[in-house]
Design a protein around this motif. Structure first.
Motif, PDB file in Angstrom:
ATOM      1  N   ILE A 195       0.836  -1.206   0.000  1.00 19.84           N
ATOM      2  CA  ILE A 195       0.000   0.000   0.000  1.00 19.84           C
ATOM      3  C   ILE A 195       0.867   1.250   0.000  1.00 19.84           C
ATOM      4  CG2 ILE A 195      -1.638   1.346   1.377  1.00 19.84           C
ATOM      5  CD1 ILE A 195      -2.957  -1.239   2.167  1.00 19.84           C
ATOM      6  N   LEU A 196       1.915   1.237   0.807  1.00 23.13           N
ATOM      7  CA  LEU A 196       2.810   2.396   0.865  1.00 23.13           C
ATOM      8  C   LEU A 196       3.420   2.670  -0.512  1.00 23.13           C
ATOM      9  CD1 LEU A 196       4.252   4.472   2.721  1.00 23.13           C
ATOM     10  CD2 LEU A 196       6.107   2.847   2.883  1.00 23.13           C
ATOM     11  N   PHE A 197       3.889   1.623  -1.168  1.00 23.53           N
ATOM     12  CA  PHE A 197       4.509   1.826  -2.473  1.00 23.53           C
ATOM     13  C   PHE A 197       3.487   2.220  -3.526  1.00 23.53           C
ATOM     14  CE2 PHE A 197       8.216  -0.043  -0.592  1.00 23.53           C
ATOM     15  CZ  PHE A 197       9.202   0.706  -1.195  1.00 23.53           C
ATOM     16  N   PHE A 198       2.242   1.770  -3.359  1.00 23.71           N
ATOM     17  CA  PHE A 198       1.202   2.196  -4.279  1.00 23.71           C
ATOM     18  C   PHE A 198       1.007   3.706  -4.187  1.00 23.71           C
ATOM     19  CE2 PHE A 198      -3.272   3.214  -5.065  1.00 23.71           C
ATOM     20  CZ  PHE A 198      -3.374   2.794  -6.376  1.00 23.71           C
ATOM     21  N   PHE A 199       0.959   4.217  -2.980  1.00 20.87           N
ATOM     22  CA  PHE A 199       0.767   5.653  -2.798  1.00 20.87           C
ATOM     23  C   PHE A 199       1.959   6.447  -3.316  1.00 20.87           C
ATOM     24  CE2 PHE A 199      -2.982   4.919  -0.400  1.00 20.87           C
ATOM     25  CZ  PHE A 199      -3.664   6.112  -0.430  1.00 20.87           C
ATOM     26  N   VAL A 200       3.152   5.998  -2.984  1.00 19.99           N
ATOM     27  CA  VAL A 200       4.335   6.718  -3.444  1.00 19.99           C
ATOM     28  C   VAL A 200       4.382   6.696  -4.972  1.00 19.99           C
ATOM     29  CG1 VAL A 200       6.848   6.754  -3.458  1.00 19.99           C
ATOM     30  CG2 VAL A 200       5.637   6.357  -1.328  1.00 19.99           C
ATOM     31  N   GLY A 201       4.036   5.542  -5.574  1.00 20.79           N
ATOM     32  CA  GLY A 201       4.004   5.439  -7.032  1.00 20.79           C
ATOM     33  C   GLY A 201       2.980   6.385  -7.634  1.00 20.79           C
ATOM     34  N   LEU A 202       1.846   6.515  -6.962  1.00 20.35           N
ATOM     35  CA  LEU A 202       0.796   7.421  -7.429  1.00 20.35           C
ATOM     36  C   LEU A 202       1.295   8.862  -7.417  1.00 20.35           C
ATOM     37  CD1 LEU A 202      -2.045   6.484  -8.173  1.00 20.35           C
ATOM     38  CD2 LEU A 202      -2.825   7.258  -5.939  1.00 20.35           C
TER      39      LEU A 202
END
Lengths: 83, 686
Positions: free
Chosen positions: B356-363
């Motif tokens: 989830i953290l990497f999803f947000f950072v990627g976004l």
């Protein structure tokens, strides 16, 4: 040539206004980079937002400048509708 | 492959080579050159070098200096490329042509790629590529790397053996010409540079006195350096503005060129990105939106991740119980259940949250919001003497400090860059997430309190790390690295819809890395730790688990450490975790699993948090009181517990001095702050 009295630092330009860049102060390396990015004398800038950190549109790109940088750039505000 | 930042070089590079380099919508994704291979139309292999983005050959930061030195053939590790692909953002032709103009001076075979042509057409720009090709004497290809349009044409051009050498109608401005001629002669005689490259380098040297020098590049010969100094002094004495003259001359040439090839079908106006920016970087709305994004991140880490986590937890517990019923009691069974499953299993549970953290950072990265966050943060950052650009590496460090530290290469000022490197690991990275989560789970019983409390506590840890980073930046800028407040110029890229495929690919890559770590380093440490807690055996085979671990190697070592950490409320078992997690922070969780799992000899495997809740001091007092859990979290906020970061800082600063300083100041602060919290908490009766 505009009279020097009309010049104001870029940070004081109000949001939405367009101006012409007249003088770039600050150290050489900073001025060189600004000019290389098309932010040189005679370029037209439109202020998008910001009083301390400024966001401007020049030639289709958005350039952010911090307060010190925006203080070093003197512009001549143009009447509304000129672009 | 060269071009301005954010013109889509890396996307094009990936499309050509099939490689999967990271693409982002913020400057500084490519900070080092990347090499990939592709095949020509005739099946011959070709090497493509993706160089960092730059606005000009007059380098202002280490990443831009790489580009300049490769093109001038001054890098020891890279031969001069035999053809140059200039990538341009077609929607912003004038500015992008400036770098092209400098590169055309080199007289090398050049292919000009007008990328994002579709966007340019949409904004009402028409570019006559044939006229442009004729005027510059090079091949011009229009393409859209994201959509894969124009790639065949580009490959065809790259495969040509008869690429024309660049020639353009432009002369060195008269005031600089004599100096250029003399320096050019010296560069071709003493530095063995080909004539046109010598001229281009002479032009640059004479107009860029403050250029950045980097390690690994061939220096100027003594003769050239002497000639250069003479002209520099003369230029300063006569107060010539050679750099201004040269830039104006180039832009005049570009304006003339654009007059011929560029047509606007409608007047230039504020774009959608401009209008969106008026809100998103607004001093009120912008901050509200920023806060909303952060809140959404923390809530989804707690709410959404709970379901997959419970699922993994149940299966790991079932596996452990299954092994316990299948195998007879003994060291092998204990090794599997306590060492392997207790250690590695305890870590894998946190995979959903890290995803989830990497999803947000990627976004944030792919939409272009990253640069806006840097803009918003410029004001707070200026209070501590840095500018907003330093915030991009710091924001990246929330995911992992290593790419964050690499991204500092875009920072112009060497002192500011060092300060940013020093404070970057204080931003709470994803490896701390398992530690925080374990402590929060131990601290707050699952059912009793809503997730809001947990998210709030977590947010507090992130805030603490961020405030710590700012505090130390302030301190360092006032003591060790005094320098004037830097002037910031930063381009904000156009907003783009998030590229979900790219984000998912990165998430898969990161989780693979995470699992690989769990399967290698963490597995290894868990097994070693299990061995150290099991041997030597207690003389009495019926001895309790507590007695056994106390006489083991780990127990003996832990007891040596205990006096140092006891004032923080930690016992020797936590101490063992602190030591092993120096390899990587998440190892703390696996270590707790092994140590407290070993102690728990029951047939049912307990989740680590329950084992921790059951842990006691020898006098029967609870070990993991809320105060100790909190103190431990704070310890992990500040302490430098990551070998990989130490290695990267060593490489980026080229000495052991700064990584050692970093360990000392961070871990020292961690101890002091924890000491204060624990002792005050005790006095207050917690």
């Amino acid at each position: 040539m505009p009279s020097p009295l009309n010049l104001l630092p870029l940070c004081q330009l109000s949001a939405g206004a367009t101006a012409r860049i007249c003088v770039i102060n600050g150290d050489d390396s900073f001025a060189q980079r600004l000019r290389e990015m098309g932010f040189g004398e005679a370029a037209l800038v439109t202020k998008i937002s910001g009083r301390t950190t400024s966001l401007c549109q020049v030639n289709g790109t958005r350039i952010a400048l911090n307060h010190d940088a925006a203080m070093a750039i003197l512009v001549e505000a143009l009447p509304a509708g000129v672009r | 492959m060269v071009g301005n930042p954010n013109c889509g070089k890396t996307t094009l590079f990936n499309a050509l080579t099939g490689l999967r380099q990271k693409v982002g919508n913020y400057p500084g994704v490519t900070v080092e050159k990347k090499i990939g291979e592709c095949y020509s139309q005739h099946g011959r292999p070709m090497k493509i070098i993706d160089l960092p983005g730059a606005y000009s050959l007059a380098a202002r930061s280490p990443d831009e200096a790489v580009l300049r030195d490769v093109l001038f053939g001054r890098r020891e590790d890279t031969p001069q490329p035999d053809r140059i692909i200039c990538v341009l953002d077609a929607a912003n032709l004038e500015r992008n042509l400036y770098l092209v103009h400098q590169i055309l001076d080199l007289g090398r075979p050049v292919i000009v790629v007008l990328n994002m042509m579709d966007v340019a057409v949409k904004t009402g720009l028409r570019i006559d590529t044939h006229k442009l090709a004729a005027a510059l004497g090079v091949v011009v290809v229009a393409c859209s790397a994201i959509k894969g349009e124009g790639l065949v044409e580009l490959k065809l051009a790259m495969s040509r053996s008869d690429l024309p050498l660049a020639r353009h109608r432009w002369d060195v401005p008269a005031p600089i010409a004599p100096a250029v001629a003399e320096l050019q002669a010296s560069l071709s005689d003493a530095d063995a540079q080909p004539p046109l490259i010598a001229r281009a380098e002479a032009l640059l040297l004479l107009t860029d006195f403050e250029s950045v020098r980097i390690a690994g590049s061939k220096p100027l010969s003594a003769r050239t350096a002497a000639v250069l100094t003479t002209w520099q002094q003369r230029c300063a004495r006569e107060e010539n503005n050679w750099s201004g003259t040269l830039i104006r001359s180039r832009y005049d040439a570009i304006d003339t060129l654009c007059g011929e090839v560029l047509r606007r079908t409608r007047p230039q106006e504020l774009s959608g990105s401009d209008r969106l920016d008026a809100i998103l970087v607004h001093s009120v709305w912008g901050w509200l939106f920023f806060g909303f994004i952060m809140a959404a991140l923390f809530f989804s880490i707690f709410y959404l991740a709970e379901y997959p986590m419970n699922w993994i937890d149940t299966h790991i517990a079932a596996l452990s119980s299954g092994i316990k019923t299948m195998l007879p009691p003994g060291d092998l069974r204990d090794l599997l259940t306590d060492g392997v499953i207790g250690g590695v299993g305890g870590i894998i549970v946190f995979l959903p949250q890290i995803l989830i953290l990497f999803f947000f950072v990627g976004l944030l990265e792919s939409t272009g919001y990253m640069a806006r966050a840097a803009f918003l943060m410029d004001r707070p950052m200026s209070k501590v003497g840095l500018h907003g650009k330093s915030f991009i590496p710091l924001l990246g460090s929330y995911a992992c400090a290593i790419p964050g530290i690499m991204a500092t290469r875009t920072i112009e000022n060497a002192k500011d860059r060092l300060v940013t490197i020093l404070i970057a690991p204080l931003m709470s990275c994803s490896a701390r997430l398992p530690v925080y989560l374990l402590m929060i789970a131990t601290l707050l019983p699952a059912a009793a309190l809503p997730a809001t409390w947990k998210a709030g506590l977590m947010l507090l840890m992130y805030l603490l790390g961020t405030l710590g980073a700012f505090g130390f930046a302030w301190l360092f800028k006032r003591t060790l690295f005094k320098s004037a407040r830097p002037l910031m110029i930063m381009e904000l890229p156009a907003y783009q819809p998030p590229r979900l495929r790219e984000i998912i690919r990165q998430m898969v890559e990161r989780s693979w890395l995470f699992l690989k770590n769990a399967g290698t380093i963490i597995l290894g440490i868990s097994i070693v730790l299990w061995f150290l807690t099991t041997y030597p055996k207690h003389p009495d085979p019926q001895a309790s688990a507590d007695a056994q671990i106390a006489v083991s190697f780990a127990g003996q070592a832990g007891h040596l450490l205990e006096p140092v950490i006891k004032p923080l409320g930690f016992d020797w078992r936590i101490g063992v975790g602190l030591v092993t997690s120096f390899a990587a922070r998440e190892v703390f969780v696996s270590s707790m699993g092994v140590i407290f799992g070993v102690q728990d000899n029951a047939e049912h495997a307990l989740p680590v948090r329950d084992a921790l809740r059951a842990a006691r001091w020898p006098n029967g007092a609870i070990l993991f009181t809320p105060l100790v859990c909190f103190t431990l979290m704070v310890y992990y906020v500040f302490a430098m517990q990551c070998m990989s970061t130490v290695a990267v800082v060593k490489r980026e600063t080229n000495s052991w001095r700064w990584p050692l300083f970093q360990i000392a100041y961070m871990t020292g602060t961690a101890w002091l702050v924890c000491f204060a919290i624990y002792q005050m908490g005790r006095v207050l009766g917690y």
